[in-house]
Design an enzyme around this catalytic site. Sequence first.
Site, mmCIF file in Angstrom:
data_model
loop_
_atom_site.group_PDB
_atom_site.id
_atom_site.type_symbol
_atom_site.label_atom_id
_atom_site.label_comp_id
_atom_site.label_asym_id
_atom_site.label_seq_id
_atom_site.Cartn_x
_atom_site.Cartn_y
_atom_site.Cartn_z
ATOM 1 C CE LYS A 125 62.929 15.445 82.273
ATOM 2 N NZ LYS A 125 62.629 14.099 82.773
ATOM 3 N NE ARG A 168 69.819 6.419 85.113
ATOM 4 C CZ ARG A 168 68.731 5.652 85.049
ATOM 5 N NH1 ARG A 168 68.804 4.438 84.541
ATOM 6 N NH2 ARG A 168 67.585 6.085 85.505
#
Length: 500
Positions: free
Chosen positions: A275, A349
Amino acid sequence: MKITFAPAQIPTQGHAVIPVALGQKLGELGAKLDKKTGGALKKAMTAGNFTGKKDEALSVVAPPRTKIGRVILLGIGKPEELTEASAQNLGGGAASALIGVKAAQGAVIADIFKGGKLSPAEFAANLAFGARLRGYRFDKYKTKKTPDSAALKGCAVETVDVPGARRAWAALDAVAEGVELARDLVTEPANTLTPLSFAERCKELAELGVKVEILDEKAMGKLGMGALLGVAQGSALPPRLVTMLYKGDPAAKDQSPVALVGKGVTFDSGGISIKPSGGMEEMKYDMAGAAAVTGAIHALAKSKAKANVVGLIGLVENMPSGTAQRPGDIVTSMSGQTIEVHNTDAEGRLVLADVVWYAQEQFKPSAVVDLATLTGAILVALGHEYAGLFSNDDGLAGQLSAAGAATGEKLWRLPIDEVYDREINGDAGDIKNISGGREAGSIIGAKFIQRFVKKGVAWAHLDIAGTAWIKKPLATVPKGATGYGVRLLYQYVTARSAGA
């Protein structure tokens, strides 16, 4: 903050908060205090253009003929429109006002108005609940106390029905504890709240009658949880999977528990798909779904709710290193499906894929609800007002939406049509963890998780990325960790168990 209940009486000292209905209408006790002060409260309302409409506030300093330091008037609007949620917001407003004047203690008068639907006990208990939630603080790491850090340590709620208020408070007190636990967990820095220490905190639920089991990486390896383990492999800290089983209704005909599943990424650097550095410190809250599940189990067990429920949380840290998962890697999930990892920052996920499958295999649940700070796309869609709701079952979606409306933890349902499936069909593997574009990011995340839901299982996914952490306070939530999901899950589970 300590909550107490006391008989309703005209305050004689300190700071007092008094509700006012629309049209400058005071309740019985407020009217008596106004008379004692020679009409000072009515005069102040007129001078300050205070009408008593919802969310209005007016501070009256040192009213005459009393030793009271300050009377804070709070508008409730029309008494007949007062609900449990709005009473909680009123309590939050009372706490906020007391905090604003740096009061360490305060009294909130649960005055009664004609036409109100809440009983005196319900009104008082919900006022207390809102005040407790708004008065939350996390300052364990502050070494110096400043004037701005003065805490509201106690709040006395005065009511005509003290015994009834205490009875009504018992369940709300348990929920407040659950919310505070979730907020504590989310606010802890990632160097102290690791997958290991989070799992240890969960063990404390055993004192409430919860059966806690912890799977280490070896056990998860034997189960074939390659998706979860792939996320964890870049960190020096090993992962954990925690199950928290609470059987509060052993006589129930259907012993299948509701399964609550939480994403618990205790820090998310993004992995190799790292990130940007700006704002990365906030990624300590990427375990807010797991915190909400833990807080909800605490609340259900503490209140001895008649419900059978199991909480499951996958705890990992997503870090870049020489052992980290790479974009392009293919992993095998517990379900046997293979996953192409196109972006290591779409890691939540992957964790949920294995935990959701394990929940179904191990517990045969009557419904599965997962919570996750899953996508930034949900903030673009819904901001900080609603969490995203995705479900394969209209009945379950309706129950969750009703629970959200009742608690103020609002949900907005989004589509998960089959047309979105083709976006995540794999090339070299069965499924890929992102699509090829930026469109429908939250839906794509939900569709990925749905691939690991067995046929016939009622399932819902709540994307709480926009509601888990806020930068401006709300009525019952100070800025920072919200504990979003605890109240919603508690309401959903208890209403479902009651057949509502």
